[in-house]
Every structure is written in structure tokens, then in C-alpha cells.
Design a protein around this motif. Sequence first.
Motif, short mmCIF file in Angstrom:
data_model
loop_
_atom_site.label_atom_id
_atom_site.label_comp_id
_atom_site.label_asym_id
_atom_site.label_seq_id
_atom_site.Cartn_x
_atom_site.Cartn_y
_atom_site.Cartn_z
N PHE A 108 0.81 -1.21 0.00
CA PHE A 108 0.00 0.00 0.00
C PHE A 108 0.85 1.27 0.00
O PHE A 108 0.29 2.37 -0.04
N ALA A 109 2.17 1.12 0.08
CA ALA A 109 3.03 2.30 0.22
C ALA A 109 3.04 3.09 -1.10
O ALA A 109 3.33 2.54 -2.16
N GLU A 148 -6.50 1.42 -4.71
CA GLU A 148 -7.26 2.48 -4.03
C GLU A 148 -8.57 1.96 -3.47
O GLU A 148 -9.11 2.51 -2.52
N ARG A 149 -9.07 0.89 -4.07
CA ARG A 149 -10.36 0.34 -3.61
C ARG A 149 -10.16 -0.77 -2.58
O ARG A 149 -11.12 -1.39 -2.14
N GLN A 150 -8.91 -1.05 -2.21
CA GLN A 150 -8.67 -2.18 -1.30
C GLN A 150 -8.85 -1.80 0.16
O GLN A 150 -8.74 -2.66 1.03
N LEU A 154 -8.26 -6.85 4.40
CA LEU A 154 -7.05 -7.23 5.11
C LEU A 154 -6.20 -8.14 4.24
O LEU A 154 -6.70 -9.15 3.71
N VAL A 155 -4.94 -7.80 4.05
CA VAL A 155 -4.03 -8.70 3.35
C VAL A 155 -3.54 -9.73 4.36
O VAL A 155 -3.08 -9.36 5.45
N LEU A 156 -3.65 -10.99 4.00
CA LEU A 156 -3.21 -12.07 4.90
C LEU A 156 -1.77 -12.48 4.60
O LEU A 156 -0.96 -12.66 5.51
#
Length: 272
Positions: A108-109, A148-150, A154-156
Motif C-alpha cells: 500500500f506504500a 485504491e479500492r482495497q 485485510l491482506v493475509l
Amino acid sequence: MAVTVKTFASASEAAGALSSDRTARYLGGGTLVMRALNEGDVSISTVVRAQDQALTRIDASAPRITLGAGVTFARVLAERDLAFLHAPARSIGGPAVRNMGTVGGNLFAPNPYGDFTVALLALDATVAVQGGFGSRDIPIEEFLQARERQAGTLVLSVSCTRPASSEAFRYRKIARIKPKGGSVMTLAAHLPISGGRIAGARIALGSMAPTQIRARAAERALEGRSLDAATIAAAASAAIEGTSPSDNALGSAWYRREVVGVHLRRLLSGQE
Ligand SMILES: Cc1cc2nc3c(=O)[nH]c(=O)nc-3n(C[C@H](O)[C@H](O)[C@H](O)COP(=O)(O)OP(=O)(O)OC[C@H]3O[C@@H](n4cnc5c(N)ncnc54)[C@H](O)[C@@H]3O)c2cc1C
């Protein structure tokens, strides 16, 4: 504004809390989230944390490796089986950032960050996410296009296949501030060889568009060819296609376009 911190034992509870609250932000290592909060970002009212051990698991023994989203770069660097990811992990921040920053947070950076994600994009990684809809696996390119829509997801973990050899995977970060600094541009190449020819070339670029992108024209120039001077020159001149870099304090869009081919040529030629 007051910020509520919610800590959950399981990733699925944390995913539920994230998906039901638009003002909630997941806290990975916090290197960016805490900076945003300290700078007074009022869009964040709730910070969600999860203590689920699955998020910090590394499975590096099989040909397909999996890194929990909460795995830090310091842990990647400590894992001998992950040697192919050491150059990208080492290129991130200084020791304090590598001790806290996570693989999941890197997805996400925004520019000029996201270096590790460039490596994962070249390696065709898969991102496992959990949202209100349940959990699913998404190809990293699709994940980045919809980044942008995430929010609320939660990323696992992320997983990718180990390159066949150290020659097959290359990484290069161009930074003005040595030894570490934001990226002028970041390049990664996965070049599997079959019968002396490249089969399944993947070139990924960071800081050359709003998110990390594949250099598809350069990939086409490499596909089915041997990695000789003519092939490298064709890929380098195609590197600019599809890019849309921005100006920032580290470099102008014009400069980035001018030098992307030079750096791709160096990467493919094995030059330092
Ligand atoms: C001084 C400094 C230097 C830096 N240098 C570099 C650099 O050289 N290269 C580079 O790539 N980055 C750099 N960064 C940026 C950052 O440290 C890294 O990108 C790091 O990987 C971010 O991870 P984190 O866990 O700290 O993210 P956090 O700050 O915890 O989160 C960042 C974003 O990701 C989201 N997020 C985090 N984990 C998850 C998850 N599991 N699921 C869903 N959303 C999640 C958060 O909600 C937030 O929106 C630097 C930062 C600083 C402060």
C-alpha cells in the motif's frame, strides 16, 4: 480527534472490523500509518490490529514461498531460504524501518515507496486477502490496479514461486540518498530460461506510474530470445512504453523517462 485502537486475536475478526468501518485503518508495522496519525490525518478514526500468528508466518522451504503480511523486512533478511528477496528487503529504509515495516504494508506504500512490491510484481506473486466477502487470492497486478479500492480489505499473505537461479531474478533501486532513500525508480526482472531462451519474462517498475507496473513492451522484446546485446537493447528502448511517471522531489517525470531504458539495460546486462 480521538483515535480508537482495536486489537483482535484473529485475522478474520480484524478483517470484519476493517470492512465494517470506513474510517478504520489496519496497522502493520506502522511506519506510514503512525506518521499519518502524527501528522493529524483525520480520515483515520480507528486503528485495527491483529495478533494472529498466521500473519507473521514464513513458509520458505517449498518452491512456492509464502510470507505472512506481517512479516518484516528484517525477518526476510534473516531467512537464508529467502536470499532471492534480500536485495529488495535491504533496499528499504534504514534498520529501524526494516525492523518495523512489513511486506503487507509495502503493498500500500505510495511513491516513492513500495520497493519490495516491485520485486513481488516481477515474481508474479499472489496476494491473499480477507474482506467482508470472505477470503480469496488475487494476482498482484490486479491487486495493485485496484489498490485504491482495497481499503477495508485485510491482506493475509503473499506467495510466489522461487526463481530457478540467482541469474533469473534481478533487482535494482535507483536512489539519490545513499545508502537508503526514496526511489527515483525501482526495477525488477524475472527471466526464466528454457532451452537457452527467455520464457515468461516479467519486468516490473516502481515510481514510473501511480502504482508499480509491468513493462510489457520490454517483456515482449525479451520473450523467446536469448539474453544477448541486441535483445537487451530492444528491451531497453521499449522500457518507457506504458509508463506515466510524476515529478517529485527525487526526480522529474522527464528524467525518469530519459533514464528508465539506461537502468533496464544495466539490470539486464548484469552491470552494477
Ligand atoms: C523513514 C522512512 C523510510 C522509508 N523507506 C522506504 C523505502 O526505502 N522503500 C519502501 O518501499 N518503503 C519505505 N518506507 C515506507 C514503509 O516503511 C514501507 O513501505 C513499509 O513496508 C510499510 O509497511 P508498514 O507495515 O510499516 O505499513 P503501515 O504503516 O502499518 O501501513 C501502511 C498502509 O498499509 C496498510 N496495511 C498494512 N498492512 C496491511 C494489511 N496486512 N492488510 C491491509 N492493509 C494493510 C495500512 O492500513 C496503511 O494504509 C519508508 C518509510 C519511512 C518512514
